[in-house]
Design a protein around this motif. Sequence first.
Motif, PDB file in Angstrom:
ATOM      1  N   PRO A  85       9.838   2.483  -1.390  1.00  0.00           N
ATOM      2  CA  PRO A  85       8.481   2.771  -0.917  1.00  0.00           C
ATOM      3  C   PRO A  85       8.270   4.221  -0.488  1.00  0.00           C
ATOM      4  O   PRO A  85       7.207   4.797  -0.760  1.00  0.00           O
ATOM      5  CB  PRO A  85       8.291   1.805   0.256  1.00  0.00           C
ATOM      6  CG  PRO A  85       9.678   1.399   0.670  1.00  0.00           C
ATOM      7  CD  PRO A  85      10.488   1.428  -0.587  1.00  0.00           C
TER       8      PRO A  85
ATOM      9  N   THR B  69       0.843  -1.183   0.000  1.00  0.00           N
ATOM     10  CA  THR B  69       0.000   0.000   0.000  1.00  0.00           C
ATOM     11  C   THR B  69       0.881   1.237   0.000  1.00  0.00           C
ATOM     12  O   THR B  69       1.667   1.447   0.928  1.00  0.00           O
ATOM     13  CB  THR B  69      -0.936   0.018   1.217  1.00  0.00           C
ATOM     14  OG1 THR B  69      -1.760  -1.160   1.201  1.00  0.00           O
ATOM     15  CG2 THR B  69      -1.836   1.247   1.207  1.00  0.00           C
ATOM     16  N   LEU B  70       0.773   2.046  -1.041  1.00  0.00           N
ATOM     17  CA  LEU B  70       1.531   3.284  -1.174  1.00  0.00           C
ATOM     18  C   LEU B  70       0.588   4.397  -1.586  1.00  0.00           C
ATOM     19  O   LEU B  70      -0.233   4.216  -2.491  1.00  0.00           O
ATOM     20  CB  LEU B  70       2.634   3.141  -2.229  1.00  0.00           C
ATOM     21  CG  LEU B  70       3.690   2.044  -2.020  1.00  0.00           C
ATOM     22  CD1 LEU B  70       4.609   1.970  -3.230  1.00  0.00           C
ATOM     23  CD2 LEU B  70       4.483   2.292  -0.745  1.00  0.00           C
ATOM     24  N   ALA B  71       0.703   5.538  -0.919  1.00  0.00           N
ATOM     25  CA  ALA B  71      -0.145   6.702  -1.232  1.00  0.00           C
ATOM     26  C   ALA B  71      -1.620   6.321  -1.241  1.00  0.00           C
ATOM     27  O   ALA B  71      -2.394   6.759  -2.096  1.00  0.00           O
ATOM     28  CB  ALA B  71       0.281   7.328  -2.561  1.00  0.00           C
TER      29      ALA B  71
ATOM     30  N   ASP C 293       2.296  11.462  -4.143  1.00  0.00           N
ATOM     31  CA  ASP C 293       1.552  12.479  -3.407  1.00  0.00           C
ATOM     32  C   ASP C 293       1.868  13.895  -3.876  1.00  0.00           C
ATOM     33  O   ASP C 293       1.043  14.802  -3.693  1.00  0.00           O
ATOM     34  CB  ASP C 293       1.858  12.365  -1.908  1.00  0.00           C
ATOM     35  CG  ASP C 293       1.124  11.222  -1.237  1.00  0.00           C
ATOM     36  OD1 ASP C 293       0.089  10.779  -1.774  1.00  0.00           O
ATOM     37  OD2 ASP C 293       1.593  10.755  -0.175  1.00  0.00           O
TER      38      ASP C 293
ATOM     39  N   SER D  17       5.941   6.891  -2.653  1.00  0.00           N
ATOM     40  CA  SER D  17       4.826   7.547  -1.959  1.00  0.00           C
ATOM     41  C   SER D  17       4.920   9.064  -2.092  1.00  0.00           C
ATOM     42  O   SER D  17       3.925   9.739  -2.388  1.00  0.00           O
ATOM     43  CB  SER D  17       4.819   7.145  -0.488  1.00  0.00           C
ATOM     44  OG  SER D  17       4.572   5.767  -0.331  1.00  0.00           O
TER      45      SER D  17
ATOM     46  N   LEU E 123       5.337   5.986   7.112  1.00  0.00           N
ATOM     47  CA  LEU E 123       4.356   6.445   6.135  1.00  0.00           C
ATOM     48  C   LEU E 123       3.012   6.758   6.787  1.00  0.00           C
ATOM     49  O   LEU E 123       2.275   7.629   6.310  1.00  0.00           O
ATOM     50  CB  LEU E 123       4.170   5.397   5.045  1.00  0.00           C
ATOM     51  CG  LEU E 123       5.381   5.172   4.121  1.00  0.00           C
ATOM     52  CD1 LEU E 123       5.109   4.013   3.160  1.00  0.00           C
ATOM     53  CD2 LEU E 123       5.738   6.430   3.346  1.00  0.00           C
TER      54      LEU E 123
END
Length: 213
Positions: free
Chosen positions: A72, A23-25, A80, A76, A51
Amino acid sequence: MGSDHYFSASPSSPAQLRRIRVTLAGRDRDVTTASGVFSPDRLDAGTAVLLSNTPPPPSGGHFLDLGCGWGPITLSLALDAPRATVWAVDVNERALDLVRRNAEEFGLSNVNAVRPEDVPDDVSFRTIRSNPPIRVGKNELHGMLERWIPRLDERSDAWLVVQRNLGSDSLQRWLAATFPRGFSVHRAATGRGYRVLKVRRHGAAETGTIAVP
């Protein structure tokens, strides 16, 4: 990995590329990782804590991910803040190749994955975010932070995540003693055995008071 470490410049072990979902951003995404880099099989717990406990980045400017691994934090930040330039810095060439591969797959043109010496000297950073390589040793780690934290812009922050049993509290004290004027240091968050440390570079009018809880 034999004698390889995630901080080896050129890992000698076979790359063994793999795909993992992380899970990123705020979205689940598939990324490419490989052996010979930090945490190739998952988003490590420390980075996940970082994060989850840092604010959205500024909308533009230069950002630094120090010790980027497969990327990662870099990915992210770049997702963003698409108008920012994210410098992904590592000594591990395989890690840098993975960051470039993942950034290209995501369509991110705002990522520069480079060795430390390839960051131009005149670049300063609106934010630094890092899960620093604690296992390189205290002297090497301190040298890295002494090199990069002074390159924060005024009124900008560095966010570092460090495992408690690997010296987060002593690192917080060292940061406060090493950057006593124009900076403040405090513990911003805790989770899963990790501390998130915030180092703030203040403007010229700041008195330089250090807050260490």
